[in-house]
Each structure stands twice: as C-alpha cells, then as structure tokens.
Design a protein around this motif. Structure first.
Motif, PDB file in Angstrom:
ATOM      1  N   GLU A   1     -24.408   2.695  29.342  1.00 10.37           N
ATOM      2  CA  GLU A   1     -23.942   1.236  29.237  1.00 10.37           C
ATOM      3  C   GLU A   1     -23.557   0.805  30.793  1.00 10.37           C
ATOM      4  O   GLU A   1     -24.176   0.414  31.760  1.00 10.37           O
ATOM      5  CB  GLU A   1     -23.533   0.866  28.664  1.00 10.37           C
TER       6      GLU A   1
ATOM      7  N   ASP B   1     -36.810  -6.525  30.489  1.00 13.49           N
ATOM      8  CA  ASP B   1     -35.312  -6.505  29.666  1.00 13.49           C
ATOM      9  C   ASP B   1     -34.388  -6.341  30.109  1.00 13.49           C
ATOM     10  O   ASP B   1     -33.374  -6.308  29.873  1.00 13.49           O
ATOM     11  CB  ASP B   1     -35.826  -5.908  28.084  1.00 13.49           C
ATOM     12  N   HIS B   2     -34.849  -4.771  30.781  1.00  9.71           N
ATOM     13  CA  HIS B   2     -33.435  -3.894  30.895  1.00  9.71           C
ATOM     14  C   HIS B   2     -33.164  -4.901  32.540  1.00  9.71           C
ATOM     15  O   HIS B   2     -31.808  -4.614  32.049  1.00  9.71           O
ATOM     16  CB  HIS B   2     -34.499  -2.228  31.715  1.00  9.71           C
TER      17      HIS B   2
ATOM     18  N   ALA C   1     -24.993  -0.675  34.959  1.00  9.01           N
ATOM     19  CA  ALA C   1     -24.144  -1.890  35.582  1.00  9.01           C
ATOM     20  C   ALA C   1     -23.676  -1.159  37.104  1.00  9.01           C
ATOM     21  O   ALA C   1     -23.014  -2.331  37.561  1.00  9.01           O
ATOM     22  CB  ALA C   1     -23.655  -2.190  34.698  1.00  9.01           C
TER      23      ALA C   1
ATOM     24  N   ARG D   1     -30.731  -7.635  32.276  1.00  8.99           N
ATOM     25  CA  ARG D   1     -29.326  -7.446  31.747  1.00  8.99           C
ATOM     26  C   ARG D   1     -28.533  -6.735  32.526  1.00  8.99           C
ATOM     27  O   ARG D   1     -27.529  -6.701  33.061  1.00  8.99           O
ATOM     28  CB  ARG D   1     -29.934  -6.265  30.637  1.00  8.99           C
ATOM     29  N   PHE D   2     -29.321  -5.835  33.820  1.00  9.20           N
ATOM     30  CA  PHE D   2     -28.839  -5.200  34.399  1.00  9.20           C
ATOM     31  C   PHE D   2     -28.726  -5.499  36.332  1.00  9.20           C
ATOM     32  O   PHE D   2     -27.950  -4.958  36.294  1.00  9.20           O
ATOM     33  CB  PHE D   2     -28.456  -3.063  34.208  1.00  9.20           C
TER      34      PHE D   2
ATOM     35  N   HIS E   1     -27.335 -19.970  26.987  1.00  7.71           N
ATOM     36  CA  HIS E   1     -27.448 -18.237  26.504  1.00  7.71           C
ATOM     37  C   HIS E   1     -28.824 -18.712  26.289  1.00  7.71           C
ATOM     38  O   HIS E   1     -29.765 -17.438  26.412  1.00  7.71           O
ATOM     39  CB  HIS E   1     -27.277 -17.855  25.459  1.00  7.71           C
TER      40      HIS E   1
END
Lengths: 425, 425
Positions: free
Chosen positions: A314, A339-340, A318, A343-344, B22
C-alpha cells in the motif's frame, strides 16, 4: 519613479517582512499602471545588470559556498557559474519576449440595457515566493512577476543569502533603469525563519504565495498560509493502459513517462494496466523499462503474470519515487483505474492510453487531476510544452491556476462595466 | 443510483461532518460523470418535491418559529409561507433552465508536436455552504451546486434546523427520482457549532466554502477556513464624480447608487467628487439624496462648500452603512480618488462618472476591486444584472471568482491533452 526608500545595491534595510510587504503593495499600485514596454524594458535592463555584476554575484556565491556544510547535491544547486549567470540573464530576456498577459480582454458581452461588461486580465498584486537554495529561482520568479505586473517578495534559502542579495541588487538596477519602483522586487533582510511565517500570514499585504522547493517546504506553506498558495506537494502521476490501447504506443508512452526524467513531478510513478492485455503487454513494458535500469513494485495480480516482480505494498502505491522505480497494478477496466487514482493520486497529471474515445472521455471526466493526457506521456505536463513559455511551477489545487503556472496564470481579472448613465430599476 | 446510506426523509444519521464530507466526496465523483439532463431532471424533481411537501415544510418552520426568541426582522427572515415555498421551487426550475456550465471548452490550442490541449470546465467537487437563518438559502445553494455538478454540504442556522431538514428532504427526493446520489446534498445533523469548525478545516474533503450571512460570520469563516472561501465581508463601494462628468448623469447615478436599495452590498457608501465641480454639483447631489431621506458625513473640504453637512470622521469613511447615510469627500483628481479607495475600499465595486476615456481607464486600472463601473450605478453589481442568472453571492477575493458568483463560477477546469502517441524528447 525609482523609489528612494529602496536601499542602494538592494541590501535590505533591517525591517520586518510586514514593512517590506507594505512597500511592495505601494510598488504594486504603480506596476498596475505601468505599460507593457516599461516592464519589458525593466527585464532587459535587469538582464544586462546581471551580466555586468556577474563578478560580484559569483563572489557572493563563493561566500555562501564557503559557509555551506551541505552535501554535494545541495552544493551543486547552490553553485553559480558564469554560464548559470548568463542563463539567468537570457531567461529574463525570454520572459520579456512573451506576450503581455495584463490587460487582455478575456470575455466581453453586452446587456439588454446597453451596459457593456468586459472581463479584463489584471495583475494579482504582491506575490510572495519562498524558495530553497537554488539562487537562480529568485531571478526567474522576479522576472515572471514583473512581466505580469506583480510586485514580488522573495525569501530564499538561508544558505544562498549572499547570492540572492547580489541577484536582487541586479534586478533592482533593472527596475531603476526602466523607471519602475525598485520595491517591485524585495528580499527578506536575513535568514531568520520568522520571515517565512510573517509572509504566510500577511493577509491583505501578500495576495499569493508560491513555494518552490521540496515537499516539506510546500506542505508547511499549505498548512500555515492564510493567503492563497499555488504549488504542488507531490506529483504521484498514473499512466493507465486500457485494453484497447495500441501496444506499440503503450510501450513507447510508458517508457517515456517513467524513464525520460525520473526526478520531475510529471514522471509516472504507477502503471495501471487492464487485465485483458496485461499477460501479453506487461512483460514487454517491464522488459523495456528494466533495460533502462527501472525496478518495480507490483501488486498480486501483476505478480501472477510475472512472479519475479517484487511485491508492492500500500505504502509503495502512495509513494512518489522520483526515481527509476515503477508501481504496477493490474486493474479490471476504467472504473477500477479511477478508483485507484482517487485513492492514491495527487491531482497532478494522469494519462490513459486507449483507442476507445468513449473510455478516454470517461477517464478524463473521472479524474480530479489538473492535467489529464490521452495517448501522450505524463512528462508533457510542463509550461514550455504547453506553450506558456517560462513557468514558475505546477499547481495541483482546484482554483485559479491548475497545472503549469506561467505569466498568464500570475494574473487575475476584474469586471469592467461600461455604461452611458444607466441606473438600476 | 440512489445512495442507500442516505437516511430516509433526509433526517441525517448522527455522524460527524467528516463522515458527511466523505459521503459527499463519493457522491461528487458520480455527479462529475452525470449528464446535464440528469442534473436538470433532479432540479425539476426537487421543485415538485418542494411543492408536494409544502405542508410538512411549513409545519417544520412553525416549530422553528415557536422555539425562536429572536427579534422581528430575524423572525421575518426565518418565516416561510406558501408563497416563499413556491418561490423556492420556481427558483430551482430557473436554475435548471440555465445553460450547463460543466464541460464547456474554455480554451483550445495545438502544439507543433501535434498535441491538442483543451481547457475544459469541470465541477469543483464538494462545496460547503454555511448560512444563517433564511431557510430558502439551503434550496438555492443546493440547486446551484447540483446544476454545476457539485456535491454540497449545508450548515444552516440553528434556529432554522427543522425548516432546513424538511427542505433538504425534498432536495434528496428530487435527486433520488433523477437517479443521482442523495448524498449530493447533505446537511449538518444538528445545531452543534462544532460542525462549522469541522467544515472549515476539512481540507481534502471540502473544496470550497461559501458563507452566506452577516459580516461576523463571513470574517470568522475567512479567518478559520483551511480551504478556499468565496465571499465578501463588506461592500464599501465608492462612486467618484470626475470633473468631466455630465452633471445630470452624475446626479442620476449617485442617487441610484446610494438610495435604490441602501441595504445591499453594491450600494455606494462614499461619494468622491472633484473639487473643480463640487461647488456647483455637490449641493445638487445632496439635495437629490436629502429629499429621499439620506443623511451625510462630510470631510472638511465638502463642509467648506456646504457648512451645514455633518462632519465625517476617519471611522465614518471606513463604515459600510447599509443605510441612508452617505460619506462625502472632495478630492483633487483621479489619483486622490484612487488613494482614498485604496485606503478605505473593500475591493467590491467602485464607479467613476466621467466623459474622459483616458481618466476612466486610469481609474479602472488603478482600483483593485472585483468590479469597476464607468458611467453606471454600483448597484448593477449583481448576478442577474450581469446575465449570470441565479447567484450564490458576491466574491471580493482576488482568485477564481470575483464579483457575482453564478453557476459558471462554481466550476473549475482541467487541461485535457490529446495526443497520438507523442513522447517527450
């Protein structure tokens, strides 16, 4: 109208950043009324002054180097040479050659009552630039601010103080010779870190802060500033190879996006590749990059195809490597890729490689990033490549300027409403 | 794709603003992919839902009024009537009829290497709206945010909590019926003031804060927010009558700029008049305004011409009266007028009345205000008058939106770079 309060040779009188900001604010009012040719003249004169004072600048730089205990990489950034001084001077001349961003009519329309409304580009006012020990940043930043009609307050790294002062003196000579206020470019009087905090909280005096430096500097500025900040803390850029990608194009783009220059913020840090093509294409992409010395951090699905790839965590996904290291994740279509990235990602630059226009549109609408590339390398995120000429940095915020920040992005606007005596019913 | 986590009837589950933010952030990702017609459908459906639940809304409002101990002016703002509910519904339909601001190509150009670069308008993301006790603001703000593809987090005044919840329920019904996420419009769960602080510091979750209310609310938000704020703390607007002004026009404009509506932020608070025409024109202007009940705060030079005018202090010239009171100062030309505005202005709206184009240009270049009028009343600073349709407020900052804030101003942009496999040399 040279400002007699500006000390000779630009060695600042011992006064607070608030005093300096007040002086810059006054200078900004004069700059707002100045002509394009006056500002260009100041840039040309500053370039000459840099050349004429090259010896003094190199001497000051030698003092900084003698006092510095930093590592070699830092010393190299701190070091000035005759070539680097000449490059600074040429840089100012290139900025002078750019079109004037101030006064452009951005929009214009009329109302039924006959009012004409014009949206006109204007200078921002006073810009604070906080940079680390690369002395040339002071000249570049001052040049871009003068071109865009802004006064600038410079706070360089403590280790480059003498170099920064010598460069600043040349900039003021240019302003003086062009009849513009010397206070248009001011510099922190000494290395006191308090000046940074003062600049960050000088709301009403400083209109905009631009930090130029590492992530810790930028994050501190973003955390503490009470005025708008244009910056990027990191560029964790993704390239997504979609199932409908041309394979040769995908290989060419990923290789360039990662390896052309690994240390810039537009370099791709993570490859996302569709499961449908990964088994064929991923080994080829990996081979291309490995040949140039790249190493990998792969997720489980990628390691099922290539078990020899090191496992990525993870934390790796990041991480902005700024190095010959590529995160690799296999995804199942554009939504998983989005989505990835949600998130990052760091809202800097993402790219998709695909021949499918609908998928490309979905990808571009689905990322919150400042810049999104379709069938091109993320390393094109650059003011020069965008055609902006010189850039002062890259912005990843959502407002005002996003992506490359050139002279146009150092302006704001006002509405001019032109009537013939209309009153409101 | 109605979000099942959104509680029925929009009564928020007991959770923190960060939880809500969120959820709004997730909804914003769906909104960013939604079509113009889906968003318009949601606005029409919300308008119907408001009409259908008018009884419930009025009942909830009665509860708020029963619990309120406020003064009459406050109670009037808090009170809803069948007419006011209908006006809210019609307002949403008017917003639906505006052109879609999202996806507009703002700029487009090509590079020598064949890259096409497009600057495309996009939604901001999540907008926090903090308002006082006018319940209709919740519906207006939600409507403007939905139209511009943004999720919105509402925090209304504690005294209007029941009214705000009933209105919110109708908005969510509209979103549900249009197949958009109910979490696109969320509301603070209760009257806890802590929610305001949470919203102001929710960087990364809330992208923009818009405070709607009095100066103390706005100043608190501007002071404490860690995210960008669009607002104006005050509108201390000036009208400058230059020596080359048409006298009849000057009288008409000053009368309208001060007296049309004295309580709005675009009302003129200070008259600046050139000495060259003051002796003739000032008595006429004063007579025009006095006839409508205006009183005056005059500087020494004005009182030499009209000794009966009450003396104005420094503090008066720094006061936004929002009342039938006009500060009057005699100046000696445009530069003195600009000095006065730089000292006392609020960067909102200024006007000059003159037939001299060069002087008008100098005035417009010399003010830092968001809006500057030439031969027109300052009261034209309004989204409707600008042709923006509905407005959510007026912004006096220097970045992103300045002046009236309509749906276009609730968007930001991204650069889309479209290649055919280009890599960077």
């Amino acid at each position: 109208m040279a400002d007699t309060r500006a000390p000779a040779q630009g060695v600042p009188s011992p006064c607070s950043m608030h005093d300096l900001a007040h002086r810059a604010r006054l200078a900004a009012r004069t700059l707002a009324q100045s002509s394009s040719s006056e500002r260009d003249k100041a840039l040309w004169a500053a370039a000459s002054a840099l050349r004429e004072s090259a010896a003094a600048i190199l001497q000051a730089n030698a003092r900084d180097l003698a006092a510095s205990t930093a590592n070699d990489a830092f010393r190299d950034r701190l070091t000035l040479t005759p070539e680097r001084v000449e490059a600074m001077a040429r840089g100012l001349e290139d900025i002078a050659d750019l079109p004037d961003p101030v006064g452009q009519v951005l929009e214009e329309w009329s109302r039924p009552n006959g009012l004409r409304i014009r949206k006109v580009a204007t200078a921002v006012g006073v810009i604070g630039v906080i940079y680390e020990s690369r002395p040339n940043v002071g000249a570049d930043a001052a040049g871009l601010c003068i071109k865009s009609g802004n006064a600038v307050l410079l706070r360089g790294g403590s280790e480059s103080l003498h170099s920064a002062r010598a460069i600043h003196a040349a900039m003021q000579t240019g302003l003086r010779n062009a009849g513009l206020p010397e206070d248009s470019v001011l510099i922190a009087p000494d290395a006191d870190r308090k000046h940074v905090a003062d600049m960050l909280t000088a709301a009403g005096l400083v209109d905009l802060i631009i930090p130029r430096g590492g992530r810790s500097l930028v994050e501190r500025v973003q955390r503490e500033a009470r005025v708008p900040v244009l910056a990027h803390a990191e560029g964790l850029c993704h390239t997504y190879v979609h199932s409908a990608a041309d394979h040769a194009m995908a290989r060419r783009i990923v290789l360039n996006a990662k390896m052309r220059r690994v240390g810039i913020c537009g370099a791709t840090e993570t490859l996302l590749i569709d499961a449908a093509v990964a088994s064929v294409l991923l080994p080829q992409i990996v081979a291309d990059l490995a040949e140039q010395g790249c190493t990998f951090k792969a997720d489980a699905a990628a390691r099922q195809i290539m078990p020899d790839l090191p496992a990525g965590t993870e934390k790796d996904f990041a991480t902005e490597w700024l190095d010959a290291v590529l995160n690799v994740a296999v995804v199942d279509g554009v939504d998983e890729a989005l989505d990835h990235i949600a998130r990052f990602g760091s809202s800097h630059t993402e790219a998709i490689v695909t021949a499918d226009e609908a998928v490309a549109a979905r990808f571009m609408n689905g990322v919150s990033s400042a810049v999104v590339m379709w069938n091109a390398s993320t390393q094109f995120c650059d003011g020069g490549e965008f055609g902006f000429g010189a850039e002062i940095g890259i912005a990843t915020g959502r407002f005002h300027a996003r992506g490359p920040v050139g002279v146009e992005q150092l302006t704001t606007f006002r509405y001019e409403v032109i009537g013939s005596g209309q009153v409101r019913p």
